[in-house]
Scaffold this motif. Sequence first.
Motif, PDB file in Angstrom:
ATOM      1  N   THR A   6      13.939  23.953  -9.292  1.00 34.66           N
ATOM      2  CA  THR A   6      13.807  24.140 -10.732  1.00 34.66           C
ATOM      3  C   THR A   6      15.151  23.962 -11.424  1.00 34.66           C
ATOM      4  O   THR A   6      16.154  24.600 -11.045  1.00 34.66           O
ATOM      5  CB  THR A   6      13.253  25.541 -11.044  1.00 34.66           C
ATOM      6  N   ASP A   7      15.175  23.061 -12.430  1.00 34.41           N
ATOM      7  CA  ASP A   7      16.379  22.778 -13.218  1.00 34.41           C
ATOM      8  C   ASP A   7      17.564  22.341 -12.352  1.00 34.41           C
ATOM      9  O   ASP A   7      18.722  22.509 -12.731  1.00 34.41           O
ATOM     10  CB  ASP A   7      16.803  23.995 -14.054  1.00 34.41           C
ATOM     11  N   SER A   8      17.267  21.787 -11.186  1.00 35.44           N
ATOM     12  CA  SER A   8      18.335  21.366 -10.274  1.00 35.44           C
ATOM     13  C   SER A   8      18.379  19.842 -10.186  1.00 35.44           C
ATOM     14  O   SER A   8      17.367  19.165 -10.330  1.00 35.44           O
ATOM     15  CB  SER A   8      18.109  21.947  -8.882  1.00 35.44           C
ATOM     16  N   LYS A   9      19.572  19.317  -9.942  1.00 34.08           N
ATOM     17  CA  LYS A   9      19.749  17.888  -9.731  1.00 34.08           C
ATOM     18  C   LYS A   9      20.100  17.567  -8.278  1.00 34.08           C
ATOM     19  O   LYS A   9      20.402  16.420  -7.946  1.00 34.08           O
ATOM     20  CB  LYS A   9      20.843  17.353 -10.652  1.00 34.08           C
ATOM     21  N   GLU A  10      20.068  18.605  -7.429  1.00 30.86           N
ATOM     22  CA  GLU A  10      20.385  18.427  -6.017  1.00 30.86           C
ATOM     23  C   GLU A  10      19.101  18.141  -5.245  1.00 30.86           C
ATOM     24  O   GLU A  10      18.109  18.869  -5.353  1.00 30.86           O
ATOM     25  CB  GLU A  10      21.065  19.673  -5.457  1.00 30.86           C
ATOM     26  N   ILE A  11      19.109  17.061  -4.470  1.00 26.87           N
ATOM     27  CA  ILE A  11      17.924  16.692  -3.703  1.00 26.87           C
ATOM     28  C   ILE A  11      17.724  17.673  -2.547  1.00 26.87           C
ATOM     29  O   ILE A  11      18.659  17.994  -1.812  1.00 26.87           O
ATOM     30  CB  ILE A  11      18.061  15.256  -3.172  1.00 26.87           C
TER      31      ILE A  11
END
Length: 226
Positions: free
Chosen positions: A122-127
């Motif tokens: 959630t709201d993360s840009k890390e795969i």
Amino acid sequence: MAELNVEPKKNRPIWIWLVLALLALLAIIFLLRGCDDNDVDRDMDTDTTTATTAATTAGATTGGTTGAMDTDNRTATDADWDDIDRNAPVATYQEITDRDVTVRGNDEYAIYSVDETILFGTDSKEIRAEAAPKLKQVAQSLSQRYNDGQIRIYGYTDSKASKNYNEQLAEERAEAVRNWLTQNGNISADRITVHAVGEADPAATNQTAEGRQQNRRVEIVARRGN
């Protein structure tokens, strides 16, 4: 016989003649200078007009060339992607076995879709680590079927946050997918471009939780090379 008294004619002082001659000389000089100034002005006007005309012509030529180049670039790049149908039929690729990866398209292009919840928190840009096998299948399919083609990665979000936030998050996530494909999927970076769509093109309604989940997605679109 009456005598006529005739007075001798008086001569004018010489300084009067000198003054008159000086005034005449000054008048001639003034007239000559006026003619020269007019000639210079005409020459300057002519030069300016010529320069302006040349510049305008050059600008028009350059503008025409630029316009043509823009049109050519549009024809060669963006226009090629306008016929992508996001609702194209589902394609069956033998190399894509993971049910979390869907493929749509035809013989000319393919749209690989992976749910946002699979790729990111959630709201993360890390795969996520568990997303690696899914992206690996996508990379293998891209190399197998579109090895000479261009690839675009589109980032989408729902509409819960602000438009600017959604666009930034969509771009960061699309960038993360591109970096993964170039670093782990052996795909050249110059073949991939990133396009942050954000909330602008929803696949479903944003009024329900299910619809918002469908809108939070990443699409990897590949075209065959010319």
